[in-house]
Motif scaffolding. Sequence first.
Motif, PDB file in Angstrom:
ATOM      1  N   HIS A 161     -18.839  -5.643  13.762  1.00 56.17           N
ATOM      2  CA  HIS A 161     -18.291  -5.945  12.428  1.00 56.17           C
ATOM      3  C   HIS A 161     -18.667  -4.850  11.432  1.00 56.17           C
ATOM      4  CE1 HIS A 161     -16.549  -9.828  13.223  1.00 56.17           C
ATOM      5  NE2 HIS A 161     -17.681 -10.287  13.728  1.00 56.17           N
ATOM      6  N   ALA A 162     -19.891  -4.364  11.508  1.00 53.84           N
ATOM      7  CA  ALA A 162     -20.326  -3.300  10.598  1.00 53.84           C
ATOM      8  C   ALA A 162     -19.542  -2.019  10.854  1.00 53.84           C
ATOM      9  CB  ALA A 162     -21.822  -3.044  10.759  1.00 53.84           C
ATOM     10  N   VAL A 163     -19.309  -1.697  12.122  1.00 59.83           N
ATOM     11  CA  VAL A 163     -18.540  -0.497  12.467  1.00 59.83           C
ATOM     12  C   VAL A 163     -17.099  -0.659  11.996  1.00 59.83           C
ATOM     13  CG1 VAL A 163     -17.627   0.873  14.387  1.00 59.83           C
ATOM     14  CG2 VAL A 163     -20.037   0.196  14.376  1.00 59.83           C
ATOM     15  N   GLN A 164     -16.527  -1.843  12.171  1.00 59.17           N
ATOM     16  CA  GLN A 164     -15.151  -2.086  11.715  1.00 59.17           C
ATOM     17  C   GLN A 164     -15.061  -1.925  10.203  1.00 59.17           C
ATOM     18  OE1 GLN A 164     -12.403  -2.561  13.570  1.00 59.17           O
ATOM     19  NE2 GLN A 164     -11.201  -2.549  11.692  1.00 59.17           N
ATOM     20  N   ALA A 165     -16.030  -2.469   9.477  1.00 61.13           N
ATOM     21  CA  ALA A 165     -16.022  -2.334   8.012  1.00 61.13           C
ATOM     22  C   ALA A 165     -16.168  -0.873   7.606  1.00 61.13           C
ATOM     23  CB  ALA A 165     -17.160  -3.171   7.403  1.00 61.13           C
ATOM     24  N   ALA A 166     -17.029  -0.135   8.304  1.00 62.87           N
ATOM     25  CA  ALA A 166     -17.208   1.292   8.008  1.00 62.87           C
ATOM     26  C   ALA A 166     -15.931   2.063   8.328  1.00 62.87           C
ATOM     27  CB  ALA A 166     -18.380   1.850   8.817  1.00 62.87           C
ATOM     28  N   TYR A 167     -15.279   1.707   9.411  1.00 62.32           N
ATOM     29  CA  TYR A 167     -14.018   2.349   9.806  1.00 62.32           C
ATOM     30  C   TYR A 167     -12.961   2.154   8.717  1.00 62.32           C
ATOM     31  CZ  TYR A 167      -9.676   3.146  12.369  1.00 62.32           C
ATOM     32  OH  TYR A 167      -8.445   3.590  12.751  1.00 62.32           O
ATOM     33  N   GLU A 168     -12.896   0.923   8.189  1.00 55.23           N
ATOM     34  CA  GLU A 168     -11.889   0.625   7.165  1.00 55.23           C
ATOM     35  C   GLU A 168     -12.166   1.368   5.859  1.00 55.23           C
ATOM     36  OE1 GLU A 168     -11.742  -3.643   6.979  1.00 55.23           O
ATOM     37  OE2 GLU A 168     -10.906  -3.785   9.003  1.00 55.23           O
ATOM     38  N   LYS A 169     -13.421   1.715   5.598  1.00 54.28           N
ATOM     39  CA  LYS A 169     -13.765   2.467   4.389  1.00 54.28           C
ATOM     40  C   LYS A 169     -13.637   3.980   4.590  1.00 54.28           C
ATOM     41  CE  LYS A 169     -17.894   0.761   4.014  1.00 54.28           C
ATOM     42  NZ  LYS A 169     -19.258   0.458   3.607  1.00 54.28           N
ATOM     43  N   SER A 170     -13.556   4.409   5.830  1.00 54.18           N
ATOM     44  CA  SER A 170     -13.614   5.843   6.123  1.00 54.18           C
ATOM     45  C   SER A 170     -12.254   6.522   6.000  1.00 54.18           C
ATOM     46  CB  SER A 170     -14.139   6.062   7.544  1.00 54.18           C
ATOM     47  OG  SER A 170     -13.120   5.762   8.479  1.00 54.18           O
ATOM     48  N   ASP A 171     -12.288   7.847   6.216  1.00 51.36           N
ATOM     49  CA  ASP A 171     -11.063   8.640   6.208  1.00 51.36           C
ATOM     50  C   ASP A 171     -10.227   8.409   7.467  1.00 51.36           C
ATOM     51  OD1 ASP A 171     -11.786   9.703   3.790  1.00 51.36           O
ATOM     52  OD2 ASP A 171     -12.709  11.492   4.658  1.00 51.36           O
ATOM     53  N   LEU A 172     -10.743   7.656   8.418  1.00 45.15           N
ATOM     54  CA  LEU A 172      -9.979   7.365   9.629  1.00 45.15           C
ATOM     55  C   LEU A 172      -8.874   6.350   9.369  1.00 45.15           C
ATOM     56  CD1 LEU A 172     -12.884   7.082  12.223  1.00 45.15           C
ATOM     57  CD2 LEU A 172     -11.223   8.920  12.039  1.00 45.15           C
ATOM     58  N   THR A 173      -9.032   5.579   8.318  1.00 48.29           N
ATOM     59  CA  THR A 173      -8.032   4.576   7.979  1.00 48.29           C
ATOM     60  C   THR A 173      -7.124   5.136   6.899  1.00 48.29           C
ATOM     61  OG1 THR A 173      -9.616   2.830   8.450  1.00 48.29           O
ATOM     62  CG2 THR A 173      -7.698   2.211   7.161  1.00 48.29           C
ATOM     63  N   PRO A 174      -5.824   5.159   7.153  1.00 50.49           N
ATOM     64  CA  PRO A 174      -4.905   5.660   6.122  1.00 50.49           C
ATOM     65  C   PRO A 174      -4.910   4.713   4.923  1.00 50.49           C
ATOM     66  CG  PRO A 174      -3.682   4.773   7.993  1.00 50.49           C
ATOM     67  CD  PRO A 174      -5.127   4.726   8.353  1.00 50.49           C
ATOM     68  N   THR A 175      -4.831   5.309   3.745  1.00 49.88           N
ATOM     69  CA  THR A 175      -4.794   4.492   2.539  1.00 49.88           C
ATOM     70  C   THR A 175      -3.356   4.309   2.102  1.00 49.88           C
ATOM     71  OG1 THR A 175      -5.086   6.456   1.177  1.00 49.88           O
ATOM     72  CG2 THR A 175      -7.068   5.222   1.751  1.00 49.88           C
ATOM     73  N   VAL A 176      -3.077   3.154   1.547  1.00 49.43           N
ATOM     74  CA  VAL A 176      -1.741   2.833   1.069  1.00 49.43           C
ATOM     75  C   VAL A 176      -1.836   2.570  -0.417  1.00 49.43           C
ATOM     76  CG1 VAL A 176       0.170   1.204   1.266  1.00 49.43           C
ATOM     77  CG2 VAL A 176      -1.143   1.819   3.294  1.00 49.43           C
ATOM     78  N   ASP A 177      -0.959   3.204  -1.176  1.00 50.98           N
ATOM     79  CA  ASP A 177      -0.929   3.001  -2.618  1.00 50.98           C
ATOM     80  C   ASP A 177      -0.169   1.703  -2.888  1.00 50.98           C
ATOM     81  OD1 ASP A 177      -0.780   3.065  -5.334  1.00 50.98           O
ATOM     82  OD2 ASP A 177       0.165   5.046  -5.470  1.00 50.98           O
ATOM     83  N   PRO A 178      -0.821   0.683  -3.426  1.00 48.82           N
ATOM     84  CA  PRO A 178      -0.138  -0.597  -3.635  1.00 48.82           C
ATOM     85  C   PRO A 178       0.926  -0.545  -4.722  1.00 48.82           C
ATOM     86  CG  PRO A 178      -2.356  -0.658  -4.566  1.00 48.82           C
ATOM     87  CD  PRO A 178      -2.202   0.647  -3.834  1.00 48.82           C
ATOM     88  N   ASP A 179       0.875   0.471  -5.583  1.00 54.10           N
ATOM     89  CA  ASP A 179       1.869   0.596  -6.655  1.00 54.10           C
ATOM     90  C   ASP A 179       3.131   1.303  -6.191  1.00 54.10           C
ATOM     91  OD1 ASP A 179       0.119  -0.653  -8.425  1.00 54.10           O
ATOM     92  OD2 ASP A 179      -0.811   1.258  -8.963  1.00 54.10           O
TER      93      ASP A 179
END
Length: 129
Positions: free
Chosen positions: A100-118
């Motif tokens: 769970h900690a690794v998954q949370a870190a993955y979601e915060k990292s540059d490995l996860t693409p960010t989506v602009d909600p606007d």
Amino acid sequence: MMKLITDIGNWLVQSGALVTLAVFAWKYLKPVMVEKQKHAKTVQEKELLGLVNSLADNAVNSLVNAQGVTGPDKFKEATKIVGGTLADKGFDVHRETVEHAVQAAYEKSDLTPTVDPDKAPQTGVVVHD
């Protein structure tokens, strides 16, 4: 004077007053001691969880630029790094907590693409009113 102290001590033991005093004190001290123990355990758990999250962040960030490694392999490697480090330090942490900690870190990292909600997703379809 010593005889008086000895007589008082003997009277406390023989009358049962000493036992009564000990039981009375224990009934009041035990809940206080249990609460202190619970609080200490909670603080230790929070500190350990903070350590796990910090290790997970470092492990994931160290794998951001790893070339030729798939996402699932990076996840496994980060989990292995965090679990191994904790085990080396003598901490017994459930694998699920580490994952769970690794998954949370993955979601915060540059490995996860960010989506602009606007920004609306571009689909190529034009909608007319």
